[in-house]
Scaffold this motif. Sequence first.
Motif, PDB file in Angstrom:
ATOM      1  N   LEU A  18       0.819  -1.220   0.000  1.00  0.00           N
ATOM      2  CA  LEU A  18       0.000   0.000   0.000  1.00  0.00           C
ATOM      3  C   LEU A  18       0.852   1.270   0.000  1.00  0.00           C
ATOM      4  O   LEU A  18       0.424   2.292  -0.539  1.00  0.00           O
ATOM      5  CB  LEU A  18      -0.952   0.016   1.192  1.00  0.00           C
ATOM      6  N   ASP A  19       2.044   1.221   0.584  1.00  0.00           N
ATOM      7  CA  ASP A  19       2.906   2.405   0.575  1.00  0.00           C
ATOM      8  C   ASP A  19       3.318   2.767  -0.845  1.00  0.00           C
ATOM      9  O   ASP A  19       3.278   3.933  -1.235  1.00  0.00           O
ATOM     10  CB  ASP A  19       4.144   2.187   1.454  1.00  0.00           C
ATOM     11  N   LYS A  20       3.724   1.772  -1.631  1.00  0.00           N
ATOM     12  CA  LYS A  20       4.074   2.027  -3.035  1.00  0.00           C
ATOM     13  C   LYS A  20       2.856   2.512  -3.809  1.00  0.00           C
ATOM     14  O   LYS A  20       2.961   3.417  -4.639  1.00  0.00           O
ATOM     15  CB  LYS A  20       4.626   0.766  -3.693  1.00  0.00           C
ATOM     16  N   ALA A  21       1.701   1.918  -3.551  1.00  0.00           N
ATOM     17  CA  ALA A  21       0.478   2.334  -4.235  1.00  0.00           C
ATOM     18  C   ALA A  21       0.121   3.773  -3.883  1.00  0.00           C
ATOM     19  O   ALA A  21      -0.266   4.557  -4.753  1.00  0.00           O
ATOM     20  CB  ALA A  21      -0.675   1.403  -3.888  1.00  0.00           C
ATOM     21  N   GLU A  22       0.251   4.115  -2.606  1.00  0.00           N
ATOM     22  CA  GLU A  22      -0.063   5.476  -2.167  1.00  0.00           C
ATOM     23  C   GLU A  22       0.840   6.487  -2.863  1.00  0.00           C
ATOM     24  O   GLU A  22       0.379   7.530  -3.340  1.00  0.00           O
ATOM     25  CB  GLU A  22       0.069   5.587  -0.656  1.00  0.00           C
ATOM     26  N   ALA A  23       2.128   6.182  -2.968  1.00  0.00           N
ATOM     27  CA  ALA A  23       3.066   7.081  -3.644  1.00  0.00           C
ATOM     28  C   ALA A  23       2.755   7.173  -5.140  1.00  0.00           C
ATOM     29  O   ALA A  23       2.745   8.269  -5.712  1.00  0.00           O
ATOM     30  CB  ALA A  23       4.498   6.604  -3.427  1.00  0.00           C
ATOM     31  N   PHE A  24       2.465   6.038  -5.777  1.00  0.00           N
ATOM     32  CA  PHE A  24       2.200   6.029  -7.216  1.00  0.00           C
ATOM     33  C   PHE A  24       0.913   6.770  -7.556  1.00  0.00           C
ATOM     34  O   PHE A  24       0.911   7.692  -8.385  1.00  0.00           O
ATOM     35  CB  PHE A  24       2.132   4.589  -7.728  1.00  0.00           C
ATOM     36  N   TYR A  25      -0.189   6.378  -6.949  1.00  0.00           N
ATOM     37  CA  TYR A  25      -1.478   6.977  -7.306  1.00  0.00           C
ATOM     38  C   TYR A  25      -1.609   8.410  -6.797  1.00  0.00           C
ATOM     39  O   TYR A  25      -2.239   9.245  -7.444  1.00  0.00           O
ATOM     40  CB  TYR A  25      -2.633   6.107  -6.810  1.00  0.00           C
ATOM     41  N   GLY A  26      -1.006   8.705  -5.647  1.00  0.00           N
ATOM     42  CA  GLY A  26      -1.080  10.060  -5.102  1.00  0.00           C
ATOM     43  C   GLY A  26      -0.082  11.010  -5.731  1.00  0.00           C
ATOM     44  O   GLY A  26      -0.448  12.081  -6.206  1.00  0.00           O
ATOM     45  N   SER A  27       1.193  10.608  -5.766  1.00  0.00           N
ATOM     46  CA  SER A  27       2.245  11.508  -6.249  1.00  0.00           C
ATOM     47  C   SER A  27       2.408  11.478  -7.764  1.00  0.00           C
ATOM     48  O   SER A  27       2.440  12.529  -8.408  1.00  0.00           O
ATOM     49  CB  SER A  27       3.575  11.157  -5.584  1.00  0.00           C
ATOM     50  N   VAL A  28       2.521  10.296  -8.354  1.00  0.00           N
ATOM     51  CA  VAL A  28       2.756  10.216  -9.799  1.00  0.00           C
ATOM     52  C   VAL A  28       1.491  10.574 -10.581  1.00  0.00           C
ATOM     53  O   VAL A  28       1.523  11.402 -11.488  1.00  0.00           O
ATOM     54  CB  VAL A  28       3.270   8.815 -10.208  1.00  0.00           C
ATOM     55  N   LEU A  29       0.351   9.941 -10.226  1.00  0.00           N
ATOM     56  CA  LEU A  29      -0.884  10.198 -10.974  1.00  0.00           C
ATOM     57  C   LEU A  29      -1.683  11.385 -10.438  1.00  0.00           C
ATOM     58  O   LEU A  29      -2.607  11.851 -11.088  1.00  0.00           O
ATOM     59  CB  LEU A  29      -1.754   8.942 -11.007  1.00  0.00           C
ATOM     60  N   GLY A  30      -1.353  11.855  -9.247  1.00  0.00           N
ATOM     61  CA  GLY A  30      -1.984  13.061  -8.712  1.00  0.00           C
ATOM     62  C   GLY A  30      -3.417  12.898  -8.238  1.00  0.00           C
ATOM     63  O   GLY A  30      -4.166  13.868  -8.185  1.00  0.00           O
ATOM     64  N   LEU A  31      -3.813  11.675  -7.856  1.00  0.00           N
ATOM     65  CA  LEU A  31      -5.167  11.476  -7.343  1.00  0.00           C
ATOM     66  C   LEU A  31      -5.255  11.928  -5.890  1.00  0.00           C
ATOM     67  O   LEU A  31      -4.300  11.787  -5.125  1.00  0.00           O
ATOM     68  CB  LEU A  31      -5.577  10.004  -7.449  1.00  0.00           C
ATOM     69  N   GLU A  32      -6.402  12.450  -5.521  1.00  0.00           N
ATOM     70  CA  GLU A  32      -6.637  12.920  -4.153  1.00  0.00           C
ATOM     71  C   GLU A  32      -6.982  11.737  -3.247  1.00  0.00           C
ATOM     72  O   GLU A  32      -7.940  11.007  -3.515  1.00  0.00           O
ATOM     73  CB  GLU A  32      -7.796  13.918  -4.145  1.00  0.00           C
ATOM     74  N   LYS A  33      -6.196  11.558  -2.183  1.00  0.00           N
ATOM     75  CA  LYS A  33      -6.464  10.473  -1.240  1.00  0.00           C
ATOM     76  C   LYS A  33      -7.667  10.842  -0.379  1.00  0.00           C
ATOM     77  O   LYS A  33      -7.720  11.923   0.197  1.00  0.00           O
ATOM     78  CB  LYS A  33      -5.251  10.204  -0.357  1.00  0.00           C
ATOM     79  N   ILE A  34      -8.632   9.944  -0.327  1.00  0.00           N
ATOM     80  CA  ILE A  34      -9.811  10.127   0.530  1.00  0.00           C
ATOM     81  C   ILE A  34      -9.512   9.603   1.922  1.00  0.00           C
ATOM     82  O   ILE A  34      -9.750  10.276   2.915  1.00  0.00           O
ATOM     83  CB  ILE A  34     -11.040   9.391  -0.052  1.00  0.00           C
ATOM     84  N   SER A  35      -8.997   8.356   1.979  1.00  0.00           N
ATOM     85  CA  SER A  35      -8.690   7.760   3.273  1.00  0.00           C
ATOM     86  C   SER A  35      -7.769   6.564   3.103  1.00  0.00           C
ATOM     87  O   SER A  35      -7.635   6.018   2.009  1.00  0.00           O
ATOM     88  CB  SER A  35      -9.975   7.322   3.995  1.00  0.00           C
ATOM     89  N   ARG A  36      -7.161   6.178   4.217  1.00  0.00           N
ATOM     90  CA  ARG A  36      -6.360   4.960   4.276  1.00  0.00           C
ATOM     91  C   ARG A  36      -6.674   4.279   5.591  1.00  0.00           C
ATOM     92  O   ARG A  36      -6.727   4.918   6.631  1.00  0.00           O
ATOM     93  CB  ARG A  36      -4.865   5.268   4.192  1.00  0.00           C
ATOM     94  N   ALA A  37      -6.856   2.962   5.536  1.00  0.00           N
ATOM     95  CA  ALA A  37      -7.116   2.170   6.737  1.00  0.00           C
ATOM     96  C   ALA A  37      -5.959   1.190   6.922  1.00  0.00           C
ATOM     97  O   ALA A  37      -5.989   0.076   6.382  1.00  0.00           O
ATOM     98  CB  ALA A  37      -8.440   1.432   6.634  1.00  0.00           C
ATOM     99  N   GLY A  38      -4.928   1.627   7.621  1.00  0.00           N
ATOM    100  CA  GLY A  38      -3.793   0.773   7.935  1.00  0.00           C
ATOM    101  C   GLY A  38      -3.209   0.107   6.708  1.00  0.00           C
ATOM    102  O   GLY A  38      -2.889   0.769   5.717  1.00  0.00           O
ATOM    103  N   ASN A  39      -3.094  -1.218   6.764  1.00  0.00           N
ATOM    104  CA  ASN A  39      -2.553  -1.981   5.650  1.00  0.00           C
ATOM    105  C   ASN A  39      -3.658  -2.675   4.851  1.00  0.00           C
ATOM    106  O   ASN A  39      -3.387  -3.567   4.074  1.00  0.00           O
ATOM    107  CB  ASN A  39      -1.526  -3.011   6.157  1.00  0.00           C
ATOM    108  N   ARG A  40      -4.929  -2.263   5.068  1.00  0.00           N
ATOM    109  CA  ARG A  40      -6.059  -2.886   4.380  1.00  0.00           C
ATOM    110  C   ARG A  40      -6.399  -2.224   3.060  1.00  0.00           C
ATOM    111  O   ARG A  40      -6.575  -2.873   2.050  1.00  0.00           O
ATOM    112  CB  ARG A  40      -7.299  -2.891   5.274  1.00  0.00           C
ATOM    113  N   HIS A  41      -6.522  -0.885   3.055  1.00  0.00           N
ATOM    114  CA  HIS A  41      -6.931  -0.215   1.825  1.00  0.00           C
ATOM    115  C   HIS A  41      -6.586   1.267   1.829  1.00  0.00           C
ATOM    116  O   HIS A  41      -6.353   1.855   2.881  1.00  0.00           O
ATOM    117  CB  HIS A  41      -8.432  -0.386   1.562  1.00  0.00           C
TER     118      HIS A  41
END
Length: 131
Positions: A18-41
């Motif tokens: 999820l850390d790599k996904a958060e960096a990719f979708y948030g930083s590279v693709l510029g999507l706005e993060k709504i929420s994160r629940a630990g290591n689940r989603h």
Amino acid sequence: MAAPFEGILETALYVDDLDKAEAFYGSVLGLEKISRAGNRHIFFRCGPGVLLIFNPAETIKPPLPHGTTGAGHMCFQVTAGDLDAWQAKLSASGIAIESEVLWPSGARSLYFRDPAGNSLECAEASLWAID
């Protein structure tokens, strides 16, 4: 009889990190993060819809089993004039473009992968235009 669907409300992809996904979708693709629940989603806003990123090792657990395994696919709708800019942004970020397609409708698509191996596409809306 039920009315036709109006569109896609959410799309889900599955990743092991999820850390790599958060960096990719948030930083590279510029999507706005709504929420994160630990290591689940992690949930991201994408236009009027939501992109759900789940860790399959966590989503098999109750109370809300939600999942699958293996790589998936999703397509981001982009304005025709922005497709070249997205290609440049992805390339500048070290993301390989796997394929460029010119469809019979005249629409163009770019295909690439996220860090988990999911197939992602940026396509012009006219790809699925109704005649």
